[in-house]
Design a protein around this motif. Structure first.
Motif, PDB file in Angstrom:
ATOM      1  N   THR A  11      -0.302   7.382  -3.732  1.00  0.00           N
ATOM      2  CA  THR A  11      -0.427   5.956  -3.960  1.00  0.00           C
ATOM      3  C   THR A  11      -1.626   5.730  -4.866  1.00  0.00           C
ATOM      4  O   THR A  11      -2.224   6.702  -5.351  1.00  0.00           O
ATOM      5  CB  THR A  11      -0.530   5.165  -2.627  1.00  0.00           C
ATOM      6  N   SER A  15      -3.780  -0.187  -4.137  1.00  0.00           N
ATOM      7  CA  SER A  15      -2.511  -0.480  -3.480  1.00  0.00           C
ATOM      8  C   SER A  15      -2.681  -0.461  -1.971  1.00  0.00           C
ATOM      9  O   SER A  15      -3.614   0.136  -1.443  1.00  0.00           O
ATOM     10  CB  SER A  15      -1.447   0.544  -3.898  1.00  0.00           C
ATOM     11  N   VAL A  17      -0.504   0.466   1.472  1.00  0.00           N
ATOM     12  CA  VAL A  17       0.705   1.042   2.052  1.00  0.00           C
ATOM     13  C   VAL A  17       0.959   0.385   3.400  1.00  0.00           C
ATOM     14  O   VAL A  17       0.027  -0.004   4.102  1.00  0.00           O
ATOM     15  CB  VAL A  17       0.623   2.576   2.187  1.00  0.00           C
ATOM     16  N   TRP A  21       4.800   3.610   6.218  1.00  0.00           N
ATOM     17  CA  TRP A  21       5.072   4.149   4.885  1.00  0.00           C
ATOM     18  C   TRP A  21       5.368   5.651   4.915  1.00  0.00           C
ATOM     19  O   TRP A  21       6.397   6.104   4.408  1.00  0.00           O
ATOM     20  CB  TRP A  21       3.890   3.844   3.970  1.00  0.00           C
ATOM     21  N   ASN A  70       3.783   4.849  -5.303  1.00  0.00           N
ATOM     22  CA  ASN A  70       4.706   5.009  -4.181  1.00  0.00           C
ATOM     23  C   ASN A  70       5.634   6.188  -4.448  1.00  0.00           C
ATOM     24  O   ASN A  70       6.800   6.024  -4.781  1.00  0.00           O
ATOM     25  CB  ASN A  70       5.511   3.730  -3.953  1.00  0.00           C
ATOM     26  N   VAL A 114       5.246  -0.326  -1.106  1.00  0.00           N
ATOM     27  CA  VAL A 114       3.802  -0.400  -1.315  1.00  0.00           C
ATOM     28  C   VAL A 114       3.505  -1.738  -1.997  1.00  0.00           C
ATOM     29  O   VAL A 114       4.255  -2.172  -2.871  1.00  0.00           O
ATOM     30  CB  VAL A 114       3.311   0.779  -2.203  1.00  0.00           C
ATOM     31  N   THR A 116       1.026  -3.559  -4.473  1.00  0.00           N
ATOM     32  CA  THR A 116       0.101  -3.085  -5.499  1.00  0.00           C
ATOM     33  C   THR A 116      -0.558  -4.237  -6.249  1.00  0.00           C
ATOM     34  O   THR A 116      -0.074  -5.362  -6.241  1.00  0.00           O
ATOM     35  CB  THR A 116       0.817  -2.122  -6.479  1.00  0.00           C
TER      36      THR A 116
END
Length: 139
Positions: A11, A15, A17, A21, A70, A114, A116
């Motif tokens: 990642t 970002s 998660v 995830w 991701n 994700v 971002t």
């Protein structure tokens, strides 16, 4: 039992998660997982940027997006593909293309998500931030 990493989950620093995830990536049972991204905040951009982005983005299983923010890959598949090449940008795309070349099973999943950054001053030239900036440009 072997030692070392079995799964590499990638990642970006800007970002977020989701709590499930990693579990989602592993549950897909593939050699690699290309997930989707959600933009955290559209307010730094003109409305047309969001409109253009959403018109082109497929947020569904079977999408064709590759995001370094991701991306998950088994250690074995990563090694077979030669790992991330030393590129200034799009190393994630190059890795996925190499994975495809090895016949890796890739899950193109909307379940792996994700959130971002939509920052207007991206740190990585040629990446997602520059893509968003390009959407702001007049045609």
């Amino acid at each position: 039992m072997s030692r070392g990493a079995r799964w590499l989950a990638n990642t970006d620093a800007d970002s977020h998660v989701f709590p499930d995830w990693l579990a989602v990536q592993l549950a897909l049972g593939a050699d690699a997982v290309c997930g989707v991204v959600e933009v955290d905040d559209w307010s730094p951009h003109a409305p047309r940027v969001r409109h253009r982005y959403e018109a082109a983005y497929v947020d569904a299983d079977g999408h064709a997006h590759i995001h370094g923010a991701n991306l998950g890959v088994s250690a074995r598949a990563y090694m077979r593909a030669g790992g991330f090449p030393p590129l200034p940008a799009h190393e994630d795309v190059a890795l996925v293309r190499a994975l495809e070349g090895t016949g890796a099973d890739i899950a193109w999943s909307a379940r792996s998500r994700v959130r971002t950054s939509s920052r207007r001053d991206p740190r990585a030239r040629g990446g997602f931030g520059d893509y968003l900036r390009g959407l702001a440009a007049d045609p």
